[in-house]
Structure formats: structure tokens, C-alpha cells
Design an enzyme around this catalytic site. Sequence first.
Site, short mmCIF file in Angstrom:
data_model
loop_
_atom_site.label_atom_id
_atom_site.label_comp_id
_atom_site.label_asym_id
_atom_site.label_seq_id
_atom_site.Cartn_x
_atom_site.Cartn_y
_atom_site.Cartn_z
N GLN A 115 -30.12 -118.03 93.03
CA GLN A 115 -29.31 -118.23 91.82
C GLN A 115 -29.85 -119.35 90.94
O GLN A 115 -29.24 -119.66 89.92
CB GLN A 115 -27.85 -118.52 92.20
CG GLN A 115 -27.16 -117.41 92.95
CD GLN A 115 -26.95 -116.15 92.11
OE1 GLN A 115 -27.02 -116.17 90.88
NE2 GLN A 115 -26.72 -115.04 92.77
N CYS A 163 -20.34 -111.91 99.27
CA CYS A 163 -21.23 -112.18 100.41
C CYS A 163 -21.16 -113.65 100.81
O CYS A 163 -22.18 -114.26 101.15
CB CYS A 163 -22.68 -111.79 100.10
SG CYS A 163 -22.89 -110.05 99.84
N HIS A 194 -24.61 -118.05 100.94
CA HIS A 194 -24.58 -116.58 100.93
C HIS A 194 -24.82 -116.10 102.37
O HIS A 194 -25.51 -116.78 103.13
CB HIS A 194 -25.71 -116.11 100.01
CG HIS A 194 -25.73 -114.65 99.74
ND1 HIS A 194 -26.31 -113.74 100.60
CD2 HIS A 194 -25.27 -113.93 98.69
CE1 HIS A 194 -26.20 -112.53 100.07
NE2 HIS A 194 -25.58 -112.61 98.93
N ASP A 227 -32.42 -122.05 99.05
CA ASP A 227 -32.21 -120.67 98.60
C ASP A 227 -32.13 -120.70 97.07
O ASP A 227 -31.14 -121.18 96.51
CB ASP A 227 -30.91 -120.15 99.24
CG ASP A 227 -30.51 -118.78 98.70
OD1 ASP A 227 -31.14 -118.29 97.75
OD2 ASP A 227 -29.54 -118.20 99.24
N LYS A 245 -33.00 -110.61 90.28
CA LYS A 245 -31.98 -111.42 89.60
C LYS A 245 -32.57 -112.17 88.41
O LYS A 245 -31.89 -112.91 87.73
CB LYS A 245 -31.37 -112.43 90.58
CG LYS A 245 -30.53 -111.78 91.68
CD LYS A 245 -29.97 -112.84 92.59
CE LYS A 245 -29.52 -112.31 93.92
NZ LYS A 245 -28.24 -111.60 93.88
N1 PMP Z 1 -28.65 -116.07 98.24
C1 PMP Z 1 -27.86 -116.14 97.16
C2 PMP Z 1 -27.34 -117.47 96.72
C3 PMP Z 1 -27.56 -114.98 96.46
O1 PMP Z 1 -26.78 -115.03 95.37
C4 PMP Z 1 -28.10 -113.74 96.88
C5 PMP Z 1 -27.80 -112.45 96.16
N2 PMP Z 1 -26.47 -112.26 95.82
C6 PMP Z 1 -28.91 -113.73 98.02
C7 PMP Z 1 -29.16 -114.91 98.67
C8 PMP Z 1 -29.52 -112.47 98.55
O2 PMP Z 1 -30.44 -111.94 97.66
P1 PMP Z 1 -31.07 -110.50 97.88
O3 PMP Z 1 -29.91 -109.56 98.08
O4 PMP Z 1 -31.81 -110.23 96.61
O5 PMP Z 1 -31.95 -110.57 99.07
#
Ligand code: PMP
Length: 411
Positions: free
Chosen positions: A199, A362, A119, A196, A222
Site C-alpha cells: 500500500q 484481509c 494484512h 510490506d 495496485k
Molecule cells: N499487504 C497489504 C498491506 C495489502 O494491502 C495487500 C493486498 N490487499 C497484500 C499485502 C497482498 O497483496 P497481493 O494480494 O497482491 O499479493
Amino acid sequence: MKTMRSDFPILNQKINGQQMIYLDNAATSQKPQAMINALVKYYQNDNANVHRGIYDLSQRATEQYEQARDKVQTFIHAEKRTEILFTRGTTESLNWLASTYGVDQIKPGDEILLSYMEHHSNIVPWQQLAQRVGANLKYIGLNNDGTLNLADAEQKMTNKTKIVAVTHASNVLGVVNPIKLLAEMAHEHGAIIIADGAQSAPHMAVNVQDMAVDFFVFSGHKMLGPTGIGVLYGKSELLEKMMPAQYGGEMIERVGLHEATFQPIPWRFEAGTPNIAGAIGLGAAIDYLTRIGMADVTKYEHELVTYALSQLKSVPGITVYGPQDSAHHTGVIAFNMSGVHAHDLATALDQEGIEVRAGHHCAQPLMQYLGVAATVRVSFYLYNTREEIDQLIAALKKIKEYFNREFTQFR
Ligand code: PMP
């Protein structure tokens, strides 16, 4: 697993005249009434600033805030409660790591190893750090099915590698990465590993000690919790050595005119009034998930994704990105429909009351790697049902027919 849709009041609504089907859980999850009640209860009964007051209300707020830390510790099986730092979310946790640990430890010529499925929040902070200190970024490649290429990981880890930062579960491909194995590889090379968990933490049992990660980050929103709260887990021996990312009230021990001393971990990292309600809400979300049991959550989502992947095969012109079968697959599926742009498909699904994501998710480097500009993504959570998947499939078939008809008309 018994689906508990009635616990999620938002689900009971119509979109474009149709019963809403919410399939964008990888972006953010919906909230159970128990979590909403915890926020209301806190603001109605217990709201005060934490750690400062010796009066009853402040002590109550502090107790609940610190209890939330205990709940996170238990949830991810951290060794110590002091290893749990509250942040705004995954993005902030990763930025803190790059701007504190990274700036302190990374020297010119050092290497930071990421993967092609990261991401943006696990790419851009490292790019900024690399540019600032003169370090190099490397990326672990993927196999044809979208899984991480471990031979490539092995090859790209060298004695120059100082940080390996990889997602535990992809927000696009539905792949779960073997973090424990990567941790072993990283440690053999004297590097640290950051996983990270944005997910993974919402969907599977996480054990940071068993995975042997140095840092693990995730977001509350999430996993049934509120927005604006997240977690940075770090091994205490690393946190002890790290400079805070922010300075101010709450994190200090004593302040003079020209210098200050700081609180022990974790409070040293939580400058200013924290998101007290957010932490309490996250605690309530963890209670909810724990009552169901993370193993059951994973099992139920696995059933859903197995069914969805098999049903998608019956829709003409669908290309699924990532593994085609559901073994080790999370409840995230990215796909395209031939002849229909991802954004048009998402708009057409919205007309049917089906809320899905379309775009680059993203993860632009991953999109480039896959050679696509955009995909549609459906992502399940514990309140989704097989019936909803049937409706998704029926809607996709209807949309495909419609676009085929429109397209042939203009030929
Ligand atoms: N890493 C991953 C794998 C994600 O899916 C996301 C959110 N889509 C993020 C980081 C970022 O999370 P946040 O926007 O809650 O900071």
C-alpha cells in the site's frame, strides 16, 4: 496535479445507470492505456522466452524483461539491480521469505514480531513458519488513533527477535508506519526487517536504502500494473545466502543426475518461465508514475483524503477508523455508518455507481483489535476527483436517510 482520467479507459463506464466512481484502489488499481499498450506491443511484436534464445526475438524479450528490473531498481532506489526479484505479488514474496529465509534462520524459541495492522499475507506465512520450527509470534499494539505504538514496539523487541515484519502503509487505517525507525530498532536487536509495501509503493516515493530495510515487497496490480507480477527486494548480502523458493529451469547453472548448481541472484530465484509480459507491464506502469512524479501523486491523494475526511464529518452516524485527520494519512479510509451494515452500505453505494469495499479487508486480527466485524473502505488513487468525493458524500447522506426512514417504520 492534472488528473488524467482519459488515460484510464475503464473509468468511462456506467454502473447501475450511473457514471462509475471507482474507490477500491487499495484492492487493485485501474490501468492506464500506456500500460495496456505495453502488454499488447509485447505480445504483438516481441513475445519469446527470455534468457535462453540467441535469436533476435528472444533477445528483445530478454532486454525488455531486464529493463523492467532496472526500472523497479530506480523506482525504489535499490543499490543493485540484482536485488530485485520478480514474484507473483506481495503474497508470494512474503511466502518466499518465510519458507526460505525463515526456515533457514529461525530456530525454536526465536521471535517474529508483526503488528496488529498486518494484512493476512503478512501474518499467515509467519504463523506457518512459527508452528513448523517452534518459534513465537508477537504483535506490536496500536495507539488509540490507530498509529503504531512505538513504545510497545520497543518493549516487544528483544534479543530473541529475529524478524520484524511490518506493513509500510495500512490497507485499512491509512496509517504510514515509521519503517526507518523500526529498522534501526530491529537492527539494534540483531533482527532483520521486512516492510510490506503493497500500500505504499503505489502512492509514495520509496527509498529502500534510506529506510534501511532488509526486504521490501509489493504488487504490480495496485500500482497501475498487471496482476500476477510483484517484487521482492532484498539486500544482496542476504539474498546471496538464501536458498531459492523454487527449483527448475532458468534458475540453474548446470544440472547433473544428482545435484545442480544455481545461477547468481536474482535469476536463482526466478525458476521457470517468468511473467515476462507482467514485468514489462509493471515497467510501463512505473514509467507512467515516474512521469507524473511520486511526490505529486502523494500530494494529490493527500488533498483528496483531507477533503474526504472533512466531508465525512457532515454525514450523520459515520465512525472513521484510524487517524481522524489527514496528517500522514494515505488515501485509504475505513468507516462504518450507524444502523447500516457495512455490506448493505457497499451494496447501496453500488446502486449509485460507487464501487467500494466492505468486509474485513484481509485483516481479521485488526478487526478484532478494533472490535468491529466489518467496515466499508474507500481508497483513492491519482485519477479520483473531489467531485467524486462530493458524490460519495451525497450518496452516503441519501442512504442514511433511507435506512433511518425504513428503520423507524418498523419500530
Ligand atoms: N499487504 C497489504 C498491506 C495489502 O494491502 C495487500 C493486498 N490487499 C497484500 C499485502 C497482498 O497483496 P497481493 O494480494 O497482491 O499479493
